[in-house]
Scaffold this motif. Structure first.
Motif, PDB file in Angstrom:
ATOM      1  N   GLY A  42       2.359 -12.059   5.107  1.00 15.64           N
ATOM      2  CA  GLY A  42       3.504 -12.939   4.952  1.00 15.64           C
ATOM      3  C   GLY A  42       3.930 -13.180   3.519  1.00 15.64           C
ATOM      4  O   GLY A  42       4.826 -13.989   3.271  1.00 15.64           O
ATOM      5  N   LYS A  43       3.296 -12.481   2.574  1.00 17.38           N
ATOM      6  CA  LYS A  43       3.632 -12.683   1.168  1.00 17.38           C
ATOM      7  C   LYS A  43       4.060 -11.378   0.535  1.00 17.38           C
ATOM      8  O   LYS A  43       3.796 -10.295   1.042  1.00 17.38           O
ATOM      9  CB  LYS A  43       2.439 -13.270   0.421  1.00 17.38           C
ATOM     10  N   GLU A  44       4.717 -11.488  -0.604  1.00 10.35           N
ATOM     11  CA  GLU A  44       5.110 -10.306  -1.341  1.00 10.35           C
ATOM     12  C   GLU A  44       3.903  -9.725  -2.080  1.00 10.35           C
ATOM     13  O   GLU A  44       2.942 -10.432  -2.376  1.00 10.35           O
ATOM     14  CB  GLU A  44       6.218 -10.651  -2.336  1.00 10.35           C
ATOM     15  N   VAL A  93      -4.338  -6.865   1.417  1.00 10.53           N
ATOM     16  CA  VAL A  93      -4.461  -5.414   1.254  1.00 10.53           C
ATOM     17  C   VAL A  93      -4.314  -5.130  -0.237  1.00 10.53           C
ATOM     18  O   VAL A  93      -3.341  -5.575  -0.862  1.00 10.53           O
ATOM     19  CB  VAL A  93      -3.395  -4.657   2.053  1.00 10.53           C
ATOM     20  N   TYR A  94      -5.274  -4.412  -0.779  1.00  6.59           N
ATOM     21  CA  TYR A  94      -5.277  -4.102  -2.207  1.00  6.59           C
ATOM     22  C   TYR A  94      -4.808  -2.665  -2.416  1.00  6.59           C
ATOM     23  O   TYR A  94      -5.319  -1.737  -1.777  1.00  6.59           O
ATOM     24  CB  TYR A  94      -6.669  -4.301  -2.782  1.00  6.59           C
ATOM     25  N   TYR A  95      -3.855  -2.514  -3.326  1.00  6.12           N
ATOM     26  CA  TYR A  95      -3.269  -1.218  -3.632  1.00  6.12           C
ATOM     27  C   TYR A  95      -3.548  -0.838  -5.075  1.00  6.12           C
ATOM     28  O   TYR A  95      -3.471  -1.681  -5.969  1.00  6.12           O
ATOM     29  CB  TYR A  95      -1.752  -1.251  -3.453  1.00  6.12           C
ATOM     30  N   CYS A  96      -3.833   0.422  -5.297  1.00  4.44           N
ATOM     31  CA  CYS A  96      -3.889   0.896  -6.672  1.00  4.44           C
ATOM     32  C   CYS A  96      -2.606   1.650  -6.974  1.00  4.44           C
ATOM     33  O   CYS A  96      -1.944   2.183  -6.074  1.00  4.44           O
ATOM     34  CB  CYS A  96      -5.115   1.767  -6.936  1.00  4.44           C
TER      35      CYS A  96
END
Length: 124
Positions: A42-44, A93-96
């Protein structure tokens, strides 16, 4: 093209630690900055941390300063995020991401390549 693959996510309890990895492959080039971003439900998506090619310049979001440490091993084409003292609000969710320039930035629009993400869930 560049491929980025994150790993190391999982379900942990508050106060635990995790280490995320981001392996880069594909086009061979050097002198680029990398970063970690995260997106909670629900967040950017938001900036977490960034690192220059040499590792000499790092940047952190205020919310993770003192708890997270970014690093990289250019010989292995891999970037890491050591996350300590995890909190439920770190769940995301963590993105590189990789930027084709050696300038650390918090602006996600300036990164050229992205991984698929790895889920981090911190229970209270």
């Amino acid at each position: 093209q560049v491929q980025l693959v994150e790993s190391g996510g999982g379900l942990v309890q508050a106060g635990d630690s995790l280490r995320l990895s981001c392996a880069a492959s594909g086009r061979a080039f050097s002198n680029y900055a990398m970063g970690w971003f995260r997106q909670a439900p629900g967040k950017e998506r938001e900036f977490v941390s960034g690192i220059s090619w040499s590792g000499g310049i790092t940047n952190y979001a205020d919310s993770v300063k003192g708890r997270f440490t970014i690093s990289r091993d250019n010989a292995k084409n891999t970037m890491y995020l050591q996350m300590n003292s995890l909190k439920p609000e770190d769940t995301a969710v963590y993105y590189c991401a990789l930027r084709g320039a050696n300038i650390v930035t918090i602006r996600e629009g300036l990164y050229d390549y992205w991984g698929q993400g790895t889920q981090v869930t911190v229970s209270s």
